[in-house]
Design a protein around this motif. Sequence first.
Motif, short mmCIF file in Angstrom:
data_model
loop_
_atom_site.label_atom_id
_atom_site.label_comp_id
_atom_site.label_asym_id
_atom_site.label_seq_id
_atom_site.Cartn_x
_atom_site.Cartn_y
_atom_site.Cartn_z
N ASP A 21 120.92 141.67 84.14
CA ASP A 21 120.04 140.68 84.75
C ASP A 21 120.24 140.70 86.26
OD1 ASP A 21 118.57 138.55 85.58
OD2 ASP A 21 119.65 137.02 84.42
N PRO A 22 119.27 141.26 87.04
CA PRO A 22 119.49 141.42 88.48
C PRO A 22 119.61 140.10 89.24
CG PRO A 22 117.23 141.96 87.89
CD PRO A 22 117.99 141.81 86.60
N ALA A 23 119.06 139.01 88.69
CA ALA A 23 119.14 137.71 89.37
C ALA A 23 120.15 136.80 88.68
CB ALA A 23 117.77 137.06 89.40
N GLY A 24 121.08 137.39 87.93
CA GLY A 24 121.98 136.59 87.10
C GLY A 24 122.83 135.61 87.88
N VAL A 25 123.58 136.10 88.87
CA VAL A 25 124.49 135.23 89.61
C VAL A 25 123.70 134.23 90.44
CG1 VAL A 25 126.28 135.15 91.39
CG2 VAL A 25 126.34 136.93 89.64
N ALA A 26 122.64 134.68 91.11
CA ALA A 26 121.83 133.77 91.93
C ALA A 26 121.25 132.65 91.08
CB ALA A 26 120.72 134.54 92.64
N GLY A 27 120.70 132.99 89.92
CA GLY A 27 120.12 131.98 89.05
C GLY A 27 121.16 131.02 88.53
N ALA A 28 122.34 131.54 88.17
CA ALA A 28 123.40 130.69 87.64
C ALA A 28 123.91 129.72 88.70
CB ALA A 28 124.55 131.55 87.12
N VAL A 29 124.12 130.23 89.92
CA VAL A 29 124.59 129.37 91.01
C VAL A 29 123.55 128.30 91.33
CG1 VAL A 29 125.16 129.30 93.47
CG2 VAL A 29 126.14 131.07 92.01
N GLY A 30 122.27 128.69 91.37
CA GLY A 30 121.22 127.72 91.63
C GLY A 30 121.18 126.62 90.58
N SER A 31 121.37 127.00 89.32
CA SER A 31 121.38 126.02 88.24
C SER A 31 122.53 125.04 88.39
CB SER A 31 121.49 126.74 86.89
OG SER A 31 121.72 125.84 85.83
N LEU A 32 123.70 125.54 88.76
CA LEU A 32 124.87 124.67 88.92
C LEU A 32 124.70 123.74 90.12
CD1 LEU A 32 127.65 127.28 88.14
CD2 LEU A 32 127.08 125.27 86.77
N LEU A 33 124.10 124.23 91.20
CA LEU A 33 123.87 123.39 92.37
C LEU A 33 122.92 122.25 92.03
CD1 LEU A 33 123.58 126.07 95.21
CD2 LEU A 33 125.48 124.49 94.80
N GLU A 34 121.92 122.54 91.19
CA GLU A 34 120.99 121.49 90.77
C GLU A 34 121.69 120.41 89.95
OE1 GLU A 34 117.89 123.47 88.68
OE2 GLU A 34 116.99 124.33 90.48
N GLN A 35 122.78 120.79 89.27
CA GLN A 35 123.53 119.82 88.48
C GLN A 35 124.51 119.01 89.33
OE1 GLN A 35 125.10 121.47 84.69
NE2 GLN A 35 123.89 123.30 85.17
N GLY A 36 124.62 119.34 90.62
CA GLY A 36 125.44 118.56 91.52
C GLY A 36 126.93 118.80 91.41
N VAL A 37 127.34 120.04 91.07
CA VAL A 37 128.77 120.31 90.95
C VAL A 37 129.44 120.21 92.33
CG1 VAL A 37 128.52 121.77 88.91
CG2 VAL A 37 128.39 122.81 91.19
N ASP A 38 130.72 119.92 92.33
CA ASP A 38 131.48 119.76 93.58
C ASP A 38 131.98 121.09 94.12
OD1 ASP A 38 131.23 116.95 93.46
OD2 ASP A 38 132.90 116.86 92.06
#
Length: 351
Positions: A113-130
């Motif tokens: 998945d070429p956008a794997g890390v970018a998509g995962a990080v974006g998802s976590l940022l939307e969840q408001g992780v510290d």
Amino acid sequence: MTRQTGRGATSSTPRSVDVARLAGVSQKTVSRVFNSEPYVSEDVRRRVLQAAEDLGYRMNNAARALASGRTRSIGVVTLGTALYGPASLLMGIERAVRDTGYALRVVNTMEDDPAGVAGAVGSLLEQGVDGIVVSEPIDEGQDGGAGLAELSVDVPVLVIGAPSPFATSRPVTSGGGADLLTRAATQHLLDLGHVTVHHLSGPPRWFAARDRLTAWRAALAAHGAPEPPVVVGDWSAASGYAAGRELAADPSVTAVFAANDDMAIGLIRALTEAGRRVPDDVSVVGFDDIPVAAYITPPLTTVRQPFDAVAQEGLKRLLHAIENPDAEPLPPSDPPVDLVVRSSTAPPPHR
């Protein structure tokens, strides 16, 4: 279950006011203790924690987030794989975070998945992780993963076992030291008297494979040993077996360093089938020290990866960055080098 209201109401769930009453302090003091704020004496902190334990109280995470501006959660991006190294590192992270008061939110990515890390990080940022942990990412650049460079990350990011794949104002690194482990493995074979050491590497897109390849080359150069052609595997025992059939056909091969234990095990099987005895004819060293390494024939010499130590140090540095945003980052430390010598290595055969 019904909950009474009004004067004399009771609840099965203890509240901060109950802890405050039992400890003889204010609710604000209870909040300060559970948020690890300064200016609380050790005696008061002990009384509050003891009262909380006696009552079975756990601070409400939503209330804590409102009070501190943090969600008390850490996001983890890890490659969705059953490989021993990444799986062990994830377990180490889970153990390290267990007693910190933070929750983990894990997102798996896939190697294709070429956008794997970018998509995962974006998802976590939307969840408001510290904060975010990126565990052993692979190089996605050649398959369109350049979106990482444009990703804006405004929380501390711990990258384990690789350079940071994107720009962040508060980068934290851990898991370095693969060069020390690889040099120990290669030097062990050279010290036994082998003229050179062949290398069975992992897939080039993995930073872990690149680090071990670079360190192997450096160890040979430092010893003045010739550098033979690299054989590339994919971390699996099957790829080690295929490499073993290729290397067995070359009578000059007397020592091989494999980038992980699974490939080393497949390599030994192929060498044995070809009539090349291990270690009498060819010595083999692996990397990781997987549980089965001590029980194959012959037992495998390998370097043990300190997964728990890497996870603990990384989480310590990440939490420091989260809770002390204006402080200097904690300095990294080199992992212990643990070469486990078993029966798969010996001096080269007499010619």
